[in-house]
Design an enzyme around this catalytic site. Structure first.
Site, short mmCIF file in Angstrom:
data_model
loop_
_atom_site.label_atom_id
_atom_site.label_comp_id
_atom_site.label_asym_id
_atom_site.label_seq_id
_atom_site.Cartn_x
_atom_site.Cartn_y
_atom_site.Cartn_z
N ASP A 1 33.43 11.03 -20.45
CA ASP A 1 32.75 9.80 -20.09
C ASP A 1 31.32 9.86 -20.63
O ASP A 1 30.59 10.80 -20.34
CB ASP A 1 32.73 9.66 -18.56
CG ASP A 1 32.32 8.26 -18.12
OD1 ASP A 1 31.40 7.69 -18.73
OD2 ASP A 1 32.92 7.75 -17.16
N GLU B 1 40.22 23.50 -20.60
CA GLU B 1 39.90 22.14 -21.04
C GLU B 1 39.36 21.33 -19.86
O GLU B 1 40.03 21.19 -18.84
CB GLU B 1 41.12 21.42 -21.63
CG GLU B 1 40.78 20.01 -22.09
CD GLU B 1 41.87 19.32 -22.89
OE1 GLU B 1 41.72 18.11 -23.16
OE2 GLU B 1 42.86 19.99 -23.24
N ASP C 1 33.51 9.65 -29.40
CA ASP C 1 33.51 8.52 -30.33
C ASP C 1 32.35 7.58 -30.06
O ASP C 1 32.29 6.49 -30.61
CB ASP C 1 34.84 7.75 -30.21
CG ASP C 1 35.02 7.16 -28.81
OD1 ASP C 1 34.89 7.92 -27.84
OD2 ASP C 1 35.30 5.94 -28.70
N GLU D 1 41.77 9.52 -28.22
CA GLU D 1 41.29 9.54 -29.61
C GLU D 1 42.03 8.50 -30.45
O GLU D 1 41.40 7.76 -31.23
CB GLU D 1 41.52 10.93 -30.19
CG GLU D 1 41.24 11.04 -31.68
CD GLU D 1 41.84 12.31 -32.28
OE1 GLU D 1 41.74 12.46 -33.50
OE2 GLU D 1 42.42 13.11 -31.53
#
Length: 245
Positions: A150, A71, A186, A227
């Protein structure tokens, strides 16, 4: 023509250099957390090998794992830690330069150990994620994650975006056929950017048949703190699952 239609070029000489942007430190850690962090970080962290030297992920752990998941930018470590709870057989490699985020994940690992759960399946890198991708051997990562990175919204900074043609090519080299890459954002501009680059990488298949497949987080995909904040602020996350062909 919209700003995202063309990639902004990286400055000359950037390739192969360590480049970490944004904050690396926030408020000073409390004395208790500082002490615990200093004790535990060396147990679970590692450094990159010299340029050109391959890093076998199996060498990072005290015992072999069934597979290795990576990750990039784990934030406060919530998503990564939850996966490590669900999958003790997997070796997890997390990359995050921000000290407070690293400290939160290290605290979780320490507290788990103190509860009597001595599983050893997380390793942490605080260096440049792109250099790690270059160092890992072919077909060594069964699943990769880049969640809510970012967005670097200014056009002159877009070359810094971690989801790009180069990193997708690295993931395609590292993930074997049938493996999976998961990315999420998002930010509407970054959604378009991600999708354009995803569709341009022929070695990945986008696993989506309808809008619900990218607007709803799959059950096996733990929520992250960022999130949850994005949803609370009225923003809509997009979740992209890519399967290596």
């Amino acid at each position: 023509m919209s700003d995202e239609s063309h990639d902004a070029a990286a400055p000359p000489g950037v390739s192969g250099r360590r480049l970490i942007y944004g904050r690396r430190r926030g408020r000073k850690l409390s004395p208790t957390r500082e002490s615990r962090f200093g004790d535990w970080l060396p147990r679970v962290s590692f450094t990159l090998p010299a340029p050109g030297v391959t890093l076998d992920p199996a060498t990072l752990f005290t015992s072999p794992k069934q597979a290795y998941w990576v990750e990039i930018g784990f934030g406060d470590g919530g998503h990564l830690f939850e996966l490590s709870e669900r999958h003790p057989e997997i070796g997890f490699i997390g990359i995050e330069p921000y000290e407070h985020g690293v400290a939160k994940l290290v605290m979780r690992i320490a507290e788990r150990h103190e509860r009597g759960d001595h599983r050893d399946n997380i390793r942490i890198l605080t260096d440049d994620a792109r250099l790690l991708l270059k160092a890992l051997p072919d077909r060594s990562v069964q699943r990769g994650f880049t969640l809510f990175p970012d967005p670097w919204p200014k056009k002159r900074h877009q070359w810094r975006r971690i989801v790009n043609a180069d990193t997708l090519a690295d993931w395609a080299r590292l993930i074997p056929s049938g493996g999976e890459l998961r990315v999420a954002t998002d930010v509407p501009d970054y959604q378009r950017w991600m999708l354009r680059h995803i569709l341009a990488e022929p070695r990945f298949e986008w696993l989506a048949a309808c809008s619900a497949d990218w607007l709803q987080r799959p059950e096996d995909w733990p929520a992250s703190k960022y999130e949850q904040k994005a949803i609370a602020a009225g923003r809509t996350p997009h979740y992209y699952r890519l399967r290596r062909l």
